[in-house]
Design an enzyme around this catalytic site. Structure first.
Site, PDB file in Angstrom:
ATOM      1  CD  GLU A  96      -2.648   1.301   2.569  1.00 32.26           C
ATOM      2  OE1 GLU A  96      -3.286   2.344   2.794  1.00 32.26           O
ATOM      3  OE2 GLU A  96      -2.708   0.288   3.285  1.00 32.26           O
ATOM      4  CD  GLN A 129      20.938  33.623 -10.710  1.00 38.46           C
ATOM      5  OE1 GLN A 129      20.743  34.375  -9.755  1.00 38.46           O
ATOM      6  NE2 GLN A 129      22.142  33.450 -11.255  1.00 38.46           N
ATOM      7  CG  HIS A 138       1.443  27.678 -12.603  1.00 38.97           C
ATOM      8  ND1 HIS A 138       2.382  26.700 -12.389  1.00 38.97           N
ATOM      9  CD2 HIS A 138       0.716  27.267 -13.679  1.00 38.97           C
ATOM     10  CE1 HIS A 138       2.228  25.734 -13.285  1.00 38.97           C
ATOM     11  NE2 HIS A 138       1.234  26.061 -14.078  1.00 38.97           N
TER      12      HIS A 138
END
Length: 380
Positions: A245, A282, A341
């Site tokens: 699992e 950067q 984002h």
């Protein structure tokens, strides 16, 4: 698309299978994801379609209608499902419940249930967690008392994956409350038994298309022939099955992290700010480089763990370490990728938002990551 060209856990047969899984998901999963997220559950016929495509319970022996394959095929499905951004509950059905039936079921139970699980006719669940007992499985209170040739079950379970769709549930019960772990047993309980009730489909932070429910048992009569394995052996069975699992969770977590990273790469190369793409800054390159490095390490470790498990050598501590490391990586990568984002990352129309939401629970289910550290610590 996941790049598997340098993977070491899989052979050509695994990769051919992966191609078929991708084609199936492209047709039967991805076009429906947004709708399933909104309705809070996948369509019931998705289970049957998965069965027809050979995506359910691939490790079940041929004697019971299965393909008799190794866990690598389950891992392929886990990775592709997670990379697609889906939380459909078929991995629990195939990676967890099926192995309990194969490992501990009677011949009658296996002949009856496994073919139905493989076809998708019988979606399944496993009910461990209770309102007052999570990672501490010895603290469960659901009881099964013998009465003639039956057990009478009373209690409740919560946070049960596939709780709405499941027609068969492995329920962790106390057959002898005085004996602690040694008084724990596993019962197969069909959803149509009088006194068995499904609660609401729970409102979760993420995993919106995965039905997760409360289950209630009020004087549910279950024949003693529904006992899975030996009475009082439930806790031992649970401990034996937890490594697979936890490895399954690690597979899904790593693939989700890769998808979040890929989404960040694509977004930052397209999004402009201050006259150049976000990718050119950067700070962006350093953040992406850090994630790329950790993902590279993650895939190497995951392949090591998969191969160890297929060989029957993966220990409980190693599986716990895999679950711990890969889910922590998933959380970190999803969060950093959302940050890259900008404001768009907080909008549900972008996949990164779903990946970020869905990632949070993986550090909780399958045993919290704090419990993983405890398991690892005890092995030192």
């Amino acid at each position: 698309m996941l790049d598997t060209s340098r993977r070491t856990a899989f052979n050509d047969d695994h990769e051919a299978f992966r191609d078929s899984v991708r084609r199936f998901f492209a047709k039967e999963l991805i076009p429906h994801l947004d709708r399933w997220e909104e309705q809070g559950i996948v369509d019931r016929d998705f289970w049957n379609k998965c069965g027809e495509a050979g995506l359910l319970c691939p490790t079940v022996p041929e004697a019971y209608g299965g393909l008799g394959l190794d866990f690598g095929y389950n891992a392929v499905i886990d990775e592709e499902l997670s990379y697609a951004g889906s939380s459909a509950g078929i991995t629990l059905h195939s990676d967890i419940v099926a192995d309990y039936l194969v490992g501990y079921g009677s011949e009658e139970q296996k002949l009856h249930w496994l073919p139905r699980m493989i076809s998708g006719e019988t979606p399944t669940a496993i009910a461990m967690t209770e309102p007052g007992a999570g990672s501490d499985l010895q603290g469960i209170r659901t009881t099964a008392v013998k009465d003639g040739s039956d057990y009478v079950v009373n209690g409740s379970k919560t946070y049960i994956t596939n709780g709405q769709h499941a027609e068969l549930t492995i329920v962790v019960v106390k057959t002898d409350p005085k004996e602690g772990a040694k008084g724990t047993s596993l019962l197969l309980i069909e959803a149509d038994r009088p006194g068995y009730a499904r609660g609401r489909n729970l409102d979760k932070i993420g995993l919106h298309s995965q039905d997760t429910s409360e289950l209630f048992f009020e004087d549910v009569r279950v024949p003693q022939s529904n006992l899975l394995g030996g009475e009082g052996m439930g806790f031992a069975y649970l401990m034996n099955q937890l490594p697979q699992e936890r490895l399954s969770i690690a597979c899904s977590a790593q693939a989700c992290a890769q998808r979040a990273f890929d989404e960040a790469i694509n977004f930052t190369k397209e999004r402009k700010a201050f006259g150049k793409t976000v990718f050119e800054f950067q700070n962006t390159k350093f953040a992406l480089a850090d994630m790329a490095t950790k993902l590279q390490v993650g895939w190497a470790h995951l392949d090591w763990a998969i191969k160890r498990h297929i060989a029957g050598e993966l220990t409980a501590a190693e599986a716990s370490a895999a679950k711990l490391w890969h889910t922590e990586l998933q959380g970190e990568v999803c969060d950093t990728s959302l940050q890259l984002h900008g404001g768009a990352g907080y909008m549900n129309e972008y996949l990164i938002a779903r990946l970020w939401r869905d990632a949070r629970v993986t550090r909780i289910f399958g045993g919290t990551n704090e419990i993983m550290k405890e398991v690892i610590g005890r092995s030192l």
